[in-house]
Design an enzyme around this catalytic site. Structure first.
Site, PDB file in Angstrom:
ATOM      1  N   THR A 113      46.810  92.424  55.896  1.00 26.53           N
ATOM      2  CA  THR A 113      45.989  91.380  56.530  1.00 26.53           C
ATOM      3  C   THR A 113      45.142  91.990  57.652  1.00 26.53           C
ATOM      4  O   THR A 113      43.979  91.605  57.842  1.00 26.53           O
ATOM      5  CB  THR A 113      46.912  90.276  57.105  1.00 26.53           C
ATOM      6  OG1 THR A 113      47.711  89.789  56.028  1.00 26.53           O
ATOM      7  CG2 THR A 113      46.114  89.142  57.727  1.00 26.53           C
ATOM      8  N   ILE A 134      58.469  90.361  57.923  1.00 23.37           N
ATOM      9  CA  ILE A 134      59.907  90.638  58.064  1.00 23.37           C
ATOM     10  C   ILE A 134      60.136  92.140  58.164  1.00 23.37           C
ATOM     11  O   ILE A 134      61.181  92.573  58.601  1.00 23.37           O
ATOM     12  CB  ILE A 134      60.732  90.049  56.897  1.00 23.37           C
ATOM     13  CG1 ILE A 134      60.368  90.717  55.562  1.00 23.37           C
ATOM     14  CG2 ILE A 134      60.576  88.540  56.824  1.00 23.37           C
ATOM     15  CD1 ILE A 134      61.393  90.454  54.462  1.00 23.37           C
ATOM     16  N   ASP A 135      59.132  92.955  57.762  1.00 22.68           N
ATOM     17  CA  ASP A 135      59.329  94.410  57.727  1.00 22.68           C
ATOM     18  C   ASP A 135      59.281  95.056  59.113  1.00 22.68           C
ATOM     19  O   ASP A 135      59.724  96.190  59.283  1.00 22.68           O
ATOM     20  CB  ASP A 135      58.251  95.073  56.853  1.00 22.68           C
ATOM     21  CG  ASP A 135      58.208  94.508  55.448  1.00 22.68           C
ATOM     22  OD1 ASP A 135      59.204  93.886  55.043  1.00 22.68           O
ATOM     23  OD2 ASP A 135      57.183  94.682  54.764  1.00 22.68           O
TER      24      ASP A 135
HETATM   25  O1  F6P Z   1      56.016  92.558  53.398  1.00 23.31           O
HETATM   26  C1  F6P Z   1      57.066  91.687  53.247  1.00 23.31           C
HETATM   27  C2  F6P Z   1      57.786  91.945  51.953  1.00 23.31           C
HETATM   28  O2  F6P Z   1      58.824  91.006  51.841  1.00 23.31           O
HETATM   29  C3  F6P Z   1      58.314  93.353  51.755  1.00 23.31           C
HETATM   30  O3  F6P Z   1      59.533  93.562  52.419  1.00 23.31           O
HETATM   31  C4  F6P Z   1      58.417  93.435  50.263  1.00 23.31           C
HETATM   32  O4  F6P Z   1      58.309  94.764  49.829  1.00 23.31           O
HETATM   33  C5  F6P Z   1      57.231  92.630  49.808  1.00 23.31           C
HETATM   34  O5  F6P Z   1      56.903  91.749  50.863  1.00 23.31           O
HETATM   35  C6  F6P Z   1      57.473  91.819  48.562  1.00 23.31           C
HETATM   36  O6  F6P Z   1      56.269  91.223  48.205  1.00 23.31           O
HETATM   37  P1  F6P Z   1      56.097  90.028  47.183  1.00 23.31           P
HETATM   38  O7  F6P Z   1      56.659  88.796  47.826  1.00 23.31           O
HETATM   39  O8  F6P Z   1      54.652  89.932  46.958  1.00 23.31           O
HETATM   40  O9  F6P Z   1      56.899  90.388  45.972  1.00 23.31           O
END
Ligand code: F6P
Length: 373
Positions: A113, A134-135
């Site tokens: 973003t 969350i990362d």
């Molecule tokens: O960036 C947040 C996150 O939850 C990461 O921890 C994970 O790798 C990714 O998004 C998963 O993405 P999506 O919800 O698009 O599968």
């Protein structure tokens, strides 16, 4: 002069987004007398001009709700899938920004973003960003909102897995989100007392991990909890990816670049399924039965923790204050108990990873957790 704010939430959803929307909305409309609209589903809604007016009635009752009432997407302004094609919709977005007479567009999101927001900044839009994921891997902020909630969920999962691992004398390998950063796995691993914690920043040696588990068995503890970050990798895998990345950087022409890119993609796709492979390898090397738990999107769902609501409200209200001051082109960073404006260009393309000498890593080692190295 009344100021007009547009807001969108983009990328993966994150607990605390609604608290941040409420924080900006209440401060902007109630305190500063501004007008606020939200665009649905990230940059896609801004392009399609799908709006919601954020006023007291829409902002009420959302503080404790998970996800984002605006909806989100991973669409990028300059590469949007439309009718089977990838189109650059930047101009349409700029037109929509102008059509609403916006003074600023507030974008809440993580690394992707920030890149997209910066792209729009370069097209002349006033931008303010809020760091959410969350990362916890956004650069130049102490922390991102969403992290604390996900940390709590992953820790509780490890707590619960202990009793079943113990009862069955098993290895339980629990996969924790975090993309390429190890904050969540490390934090939850330490808080939940995992015996092995594997993070992307510290590539592991499988024999070393197996020996730690065998050592526990010899000491009479024939169960183990392995907290593994989704991006964690073995030393060999890390080396192969590093080499492919170097080849891509050094590639002299387009063809060589394409080949290196394809190699990287192949290595990345081979990585999916790593946790299952890891559990199989540990079963073979230790003779103990192993099971896998993938926490996945559970970690992003549900009501935000008190810490995330507080952080999101602090950043949201500070954002309205920045708009009032005309302070644009910045991310509202969390700094200690306060906030700090950080130029968006200093955040773009940077990722906050766990430094191998970080105090959490040191604590993990001191309590005897195996980090695989
Ligand atoms: O960036 C947040 C996150 O939850 C990461 O921890 C994970 O790798 C990714 O998004 C998963 O993405 P999506 O919800 O698009 O599968």
């Amino acid at each position: 002069m009344t100021k007009y704010i547009g807001i969108l939430t983009a990328g993966g959803d994150s607990p605390g987004l609604n608290a941040a929307l409420r924080g900006i909305g209440k401060a902007a409309t109630g305190y500063f007398g501004m007008q606020v609209i939200g665009f649905k589903d990230g940059f896609r809604g801004l392009m399609e001009n799908r709006i919601i007016r954020l006023e007291p009635s829409t902002l009420s009752g959302i503080l404790t709700i998970g996800g984002t009432v605006l909806g989100t997407s991973r669409d990028k302004p300059h590469r949007m899938p439309i009718g089977g094609k990838m189109l650059d919709m930047t101009e349409v977005i700029v037109d929509n920004y102008n059509r609403h007479n916006l003074d600023v567009l507030v974008c809440m999101g993580g690394g992707g973003t920030h890149k997209n927001a910066y792209h729009l900044m370069q097209k002349g839009l006033n931008i303010i960003t809020l760091p959410k994921t969350i990362d916890n891997d956004v650069a130049k902020t102490d922390v991102t909102f969403g992290f604390d909630t996900a940390l709590g969920i992953a820790t509780e999962a490890i707590d619960r897995l202990h009793s079943t691992a113990h009862s069955h004398h098993r290895i339980i390998v629990v996969e924790i989100m975090g993309h390429n950063a190890g904050w969540l796995a490390l934090g939850a691993g330490v808080s939940g007392g995992a015996d092995v914690i594997l993070i992307p920043e510290i590539p592991y040696d499988i024999e070393n991990v197996a020996e730690a588990i065998r050592w526990r068995s010899r000491a009479g503890k024939n169960f183990s909890i392995v907290a593994v970050a989704e991006g964690a990798m073995s030393k060999q895998e890390a080396k192969a990816i590093r080499t492919a990345e170097e080849t891509k950087t050094k590639a002299k022409d387009k063809a060589a670049q394409k080949k290196a890119k394809a190699k990287l993609k192949e290595l990345e796709s081979r990585h999916s399924g790593n946790t299952l492979r890891l559990a199989n390898q540990l079963e073979q090397l230790t003779g103990l039965e192993a099971r896998v738990t993938i926490l996945g999107h559970l970690q992003r769902g549900g009501t935000p923790s008190a810490a995330d609501r507080l952080l999101a409200t602090r950043l949201g209200t500070a954002c309205a204050d920045f708009v009032n001051q005309g302070l644009y082109g910045v991310m509202v960073a969390a700094r200690g108990e306060g906030v700090e404006p950080v130029p968006v260009e200093e955040v773009v393309g940077q990722r906050k990873l766990v430094p191998p000498d970080h105090p959490w890593v040191k604590s993990a080692r001191l309590i005897g957790a195996n980090l695989g190295d």
